[in-house]
Design an enzyme around this catalytic site. Structure first.
Site, PDB file in Angstrom:
ATOM      1  N   HIS A 118       0.812  -1.220   0.000  1.00  0.00           N
ATOM      2  CA  HIS A 118       0.000   0.000   0.000  1.00  0.00           C
ATOM      3  C   HIS A 118       0.846   1.273   0.000  1.00  0.00           C
ATOM      4  CE1 HIS A 118       0.507  -0.247   4.496  1.00  0.00           C
ATOM      5  NE2 HIS A 118       0.523   1.066   4.378  1.00  0.00           N
ATOM      6  N   ASP A 148       0.339  -7.645   1.405  1.00  0.00           N
ATOM      7  CA  ASP A 148       0.682  -6.238   1.618  1.00  0.00           C
ATOM      8  C   ASP A 148       2.191  -6.049   1.624  1.00  0.00           C
ATOM      9  OD1 ASP A 148       0.175  -3.545   1.894  1.00  0.00           O
ATOM     10  OD2 ASP A 148       0.188  -3.613   4.081  1.00  0.00           O
ATOM     11  N   GLY A 223       3.449   6.594   7.895  1.00  0.00           N
ATOM     12  CA  GLY A 223       4.831   6.807   7.456  1.00  0.00           C
ATOM     13  C   GLY A 223       5.763   5.716   7.941  1.00  0.00           C
ATOM     14  N   ASN A 224       5.356   5.010   9.027  1.00  0.00           N
ATOM     15  CA  ASN A 224       6.139   3.869   9.511  1.00  0.00           C
ATOM     16  C   ASN A 224       5.903   2.621   8.667  1.00  0.00           C
ATOM     17  OD1 ASN A 224       6.053   5.215  12.604  1.00  0.00           O
ATOM     18  ND2 ASN A 224       7.844   3.960  12.141  1.00  0.00           N
ATOM     19  N   SER A 225       4.835   2.595   7.889  1.00  0.00           N
ATOM     20  CA  SER A 225       4.509   1.414   7.096  1.00  0.00           C
ATOM     21  C   SER A 225       5.692   1.010   6.220  1.00  0.00           C
ATOM     22  CB  SER A 225       3.291   1.696   6.211  1.00  0.00           C
ATOM     23  OG  SER A 225       2.139   1.879   6.983  1.00  0.00           O
ATOM     24  N   LEU A 280      -3.284 -25.936   1.273  1.00  0.00           N
ATOM     25  CA  LEU A 280      -3.734 -27.199   1.863  1.00  0.00           C
ATOM     26  C   LEU A 280      -5.088 -27.643   1.335  1.00  0.00           C
ATOM     27  CD1 LEU A 280      -2.864 -27.214   5.682  1.00  0.00           C
ATOM     28  CD2 LEU A 280      -2.062 -28.777   3.909  1.00  0.00           C
ATOM     29  N   GLY A 281      -5.872 -26.690   0.849  1.00  0.00           N
ATOM     30  CA  GLY A 281      -7.186 -27.054   0.349  1.00  0.00           C
ATOM     31  C   GLY A 281      -8.217 -27.208   1.445  1.00  0.00           C
TER      32      GLY A 281
END
Length: 382
Positions: A118, A148, A223-225, A280-281
């Protein structure tokens, strides 16, 4: 009384007694009256985390992105008369530039950087600012919204690469540091502890594939993302990704993608151009005390299999709807301590890998092996 007799009757026994007392204190230190448990620095912890910051800080970068967005239309454009007039004039659509701030982590000496999807999604230009003041244009190698995560590439020499820790061994109470670029003020360090592991965020809108967040009370702000969550020795535990507060301030709870998952995603993007998580389904629901009682279980740890995909790995291994999975490869499922969720466990595996699955059926514990596969585009469930 002669001096010789005095020495024989008093001094010699006293000396022997003192020698015996000293020997006892050496053999049994608890007799000294010292407090039990760790002492000194072991009990008090480090006075400063400067060494950890000095090791990790140079590997954390500030990211600035720009993208063109359509200019908001004037209300008169909704009037039919004006709309016909302006359409006939064939005016070019106006655009404005929107800036965004974020952080990233240098994870290889050839310039690969991990950040959040993002942070760079839709960006027309990405500039990376290093801790030593150098700048570089970054190219997006690949990105995945489910995790992400995004991989960037810069071409600079003498890069500082962060040391990777072991997030799977992180425990609640471990000291951690969050390093990033909050509010665009420049590199900033905040300190806290791991407040939970194996955290699953339902409907968070972030990392829909991931259910194994590290939760921390270290302050993480806009801003830390994409920045680094490191341990007390400066080793990377996770990529900061989400805050649980609609106002934008962390409020004491924030989340990070474990570094082992992030690095596997990066390797997939570099090698295949997209993420290839194991599958794994199954579809599963987290256990709770009410469900545990209905299944006659003494613990609410684990997940209930609600659906099995025909001819999927779990189906071939013999699992059925209603089974309660308690461990994957010996790691407990959703027990609030050293835990993992099924989808997160698959995130670090590739198709063809084998995992052991421990589950409970009709009150009896069973263990089977399943060969992980890649998720097909369409499957029927049983």
């Amino acid at each position: 009384m002669s001096l010789q007799r005095f020495l024989q009757d008093w001094i010699a026994p006293v000396g022997i007694g003192l020698a015996i007392a000293a020997a006892l204190l050496l053999l049994f230190p608890q007799f000294r009256g010292a407090p039990e448990g760790p002492t000194g620095s072991a009990a008090e912890g480090p006075v400063s985390y400067a060494d950890a910051v000095n090791r990790a800080g140079p590997a954390v970068v500030n990211i600035y992105t720009r993208k063109a967005v359509p200019q908001r239309r004037h209300p008169l454009f909704d009037d039919p008369l004006f709309r016909r007039l302006f359409n006939s004039m064939n005016l070019p659509q106006q655009e404005r530039m929107q800036s965004n701030l974020g952080s990233g982590v240098i994870v290889s000496d050839d310039g690969y950087i991990l950040t959040n999807h993002h942070v760079v999604d839709g960006a027309d230009a990405i500039v990376v600012l290093l801790a030593d003041g150098r700048e570089a244009q970054a190219q997006v190698v690949g990105s995945d919204s489910n995790f992400d995560l995004a991989v960037l590439k810069i071409t600079l020499s003498s890069l500082t690469v962060i040391e990777v820790g072991e997030p799977e061994k992180a425990q609640v109470g471990d000291v951690v540091l969050a390093i990033g670029n909050p509010f665009g003020v420049g590199q900033t360090v905040t300190q806290g502890i791991i407040s939970a592991t194996g955290r699953y965020l339902e409907n968070s809108g972030t990392g829909s594939y991931l259910q194994n967040f590290l939760q921390t009370d270290a302050a993480v702000n806009p801003g830390n993302s994409g920045g680094a969550l490191v341990d007390a020795h400066g080793r990377l535990l996770g990529i900061n990704t989400s805050i649980l507060n609609q106002s934008g301030y962390s409020g004491g709870i924030s989340f990070a993608i474990p570094s082992n998952i992030a690095l596997k995603v990066m390797q997939d993007i570099i090698e295949f151009g997209h993420v290839v998580p194991g599958w794994l389904g199954i579809e599963a629901q987290a256990m709770n005390p009410q469900l545990a009682r209905s299944f006659g279980l003494s613990s609410s740890n684990g997940v209930i299999v609600t659906a099995i995909y025909n001819q999927g790995p779990a189906h071939k291994a013999g699992l059925k709807p209603g089974d309660v999975i308690t461990h994957i490869d010996g790691i407990p499922i959703n027990d609030g301590r050293r835990a993992v969720a099924p989808m997160a466990a698959m995130a670090t595996l590739r198709p063809g890998d084998t995992v052991s699955i421990t589950f409970i059926r009709n009150g009896k514990e069973n263990t089977v092996n399943a060969t992980v596969s890649e998720k097909p585009k369409a499957q029927r469930r049983s």
